[in-house]
Design a protein around this motif. Structure first.
Motif, PDB file in Angstrom:
ATOM      1  N   ASN A  46      32.966  29.644  40.508  1.00 15.11           N
ATOM      2  CA  ASN A  46      33.578  29.636  41.839  1.00 15.11           C
ATOM      3  C   ASN A  46      34.022  31.034  42.237  1.00 15.11           C
ATOM      4  O   ASN A  46      33.952  31.399  43.406  1.00 15.11           O
ATOM      5  CB  ASN A  46      34.772  28.680  41.879  1.00 15.11           C
ATOM      6  CG  ASN A  46      34.341  27.230  41.920  1.00 15.11           C
ATOM      7  OD1 ASN A  46      33.228  26.906  42.312  1.00 15.11           O
ATOM      8  ND2 ASN A  46      35.227  26.345  41.498  1.00 15.11           N
ATOM      9  N   LYS A  47      34.481  31.824  41.268  1.00 13.27           N
ATOM     10  CA  LYS A  47      34.901  33.200  41.549  1.00 13.27           C
ATOM     11  C   LYS A  47      33.707  34.111  41.766  1.00 13.27           C
ATOM     12  O   LYS A  47      33.763  35.030  42.572  1.00 13.27           O
ATOM     13  CB  LYS A  47      35.756  33.745  40.403  1.00 13.27           C
ATOM     14  CG  LYS A  47      37.124  33.133  40.330  1.00 13.27           C
ATOM     15  CD  LYS A  47      37.936  33.746  39.217  1.00 13.27           C
ATOM     16  CE  LYS A  47      39.318  33.154  39.164  1.00 13.27           C
ATOM     17  NZ  LYS A  47      40.144  33.729  38.101  1.00 13.27           N
ATOM     18  N   ASP A  48      32.627  33.880  41.005  1.00 11.96           N
ATOM     19  CA  ASP A  48      31.448  34.745  41.078  1.00 11.96           C
ATOM     20  C   ASP A  48      30.177  33.929  40.863  1.00 11.96           C
ATOM     21  O   ASP A  48      29.735  33.747  39.722  1.00 11.96           O
ATOM     22  CB  ASP A  48      31.536  35.847  40.029  1.00 11.96           C
ATOM     23  CG  ASP A  48      30.393  36.837  40.117  1.00 11.96           C
ATOM     24  OD1 ASP A  48      29.635  36.805  41.112  1.00 11.96           O
ATOM     25  OD2 ASP A  48      30.250  37.658  39.194  1.00 11.96           O
ATOM     26  N   PRO A  49      29.575  33.433  41.942  1.00 12.74           N
ATOM     27  CA  PRO A  49      28.364  32.624  41.801  1.00 12.74           C
ATOM     28  C   PRO A  49      27.205  33.365  41.125  1.00 12.74           C
ATOM     29  O   PRO A  49      26.334  32.745  40.534  1.00 12.74           O
ATOM     30  CB  PRO A  49      27.998  32.267  43.246  1.00 12.74           C
ATOM     31  CG  PRO A  49      29.275  32.396  44.010  1.00 12.74           C
ATOM     32  CD  PRO A  49      30.040  33.486  43.321  1.00 12.74           C
ATOM     33  N   ALA A  50      27.210  34.697  41.156  1.00  7.25           N
ATOM     34  CA  ALA A  50      26.148  35.470  40.502  1.00  7.25           C
ATOM     35  C   ALA A  50      26.226  35.351  38.986  1.00  7.25           C
ATOM     36  O   ALA A  50      25.264  35.663  38.278  1.00  7.25           O
ATOM     37  CB  ALA A  50      26.230  36.931  40.916  1.00  7.25           C
ATOM     38  N   ALA A  51      27.341  34.886  38.483  1.00  6.26           N
ATOM     39  CA  ALA A  51      27.499  34.727  37.036  1.00  6.26           C
ATOM     40  C   ALA A  51      26.592  33.628  36.487  1.00  6.26           C
ATOM     41  O   ALA A  51      26.314  33.598  35.288  1.00  6.26           O
ATOM     42  CB  ALA A  51      28.949  34.406  36.704  1.00  6.26           C
ATOM     43  N   LYS A  52      26.103  32.775  37.356  1.00  4.45           N
ATOM     44  CA  LYS A  52      25.237  31.672  36.930  1.00  4.45           C
ATOM     45  C   LYS A  52      24.010  32.172  36.184  1.00  4.45           C
ATOM     46  O   LYS A  52      23.652  31.657  35.123  1.00  4.45           O
ATOM     47  CB  LYS A  52      24.827  30.830  38.138  1.00  4.45           C
ATOM     48  CG  LYS A  52      23.948  29.669  37.798  1.00  4.45           C
ATOM     49  CD  LYS A  52      23.593  28.883  39.044  1.00  4.45           C
ATOM     50  CE  LYS A  52      22.650  27.747  38.715  1.00  4.45           C
ATOM     51  NZ  LYS A  52      22.282  26.992  39.903  1.00  4.45           N
TER      52      LYS A  52
END
Length: 122
Positions: free
Chosen positions: A98-104
């Motif tokens: 939720n804080k950083d969708p790129a972390a997916k």
């Protein structure tokens, strides 16, 4: 007869008791998830920035949530013994996403590298 009764009573008592007793100051599951998410982000930051003091970052995260280090450790042990830690880790993963969708993408890459990691939560 008394021995049989005593034996059955002790089996009943053991069956009803938990593997580990909850600690006196058990940290709530949602707070544990927030802390684990923050610890993970701080650890990754430490890999990118060389002069990050992870000890201070950890202390700050605990202070913000008014959690003592020992309470966190005891709660972590308890949640691990009860099997709740997996749900807490999943919640922590959702907080990070939720804080950083790129972390997916990064998480999926790490899961492929390490087969011992549970499947990714979407």
């Amino acid at each position: 007869m008394k021995r049989l009764t005593l034996f059955l009573l002790s089996l009943f008592m053991l069956g009803c008791s938990e593997l580990i007793d909850p600690p006196k100051n058990l940290v709530p599951k949602d707070t544990m998830a927030e802390l684990l998410a923050e610890f993970a982000v701080n650890e990754q930051l430490g890999m990118v920035v060389s002069n990050v003091n992870l000890d201070n970052a950890t202390r700050f995260a605990l202070q913000q949530r008014k959690v003592k280090g020992n309470d966190f450790v005891e709660s972590y042990k308890y949640y691990t013994a009860t099997g709740d830690i997996e749900k807490i880790m999943t919640q922590a993963q959702k907080i990070i996403l939720n804080k950083d969708p790129a972390a997916k993408e990064y998480i999926e890459k790490k899961i492929k590298e390490n087969k011992n990691v549970p499947p990714f939560v979407r």
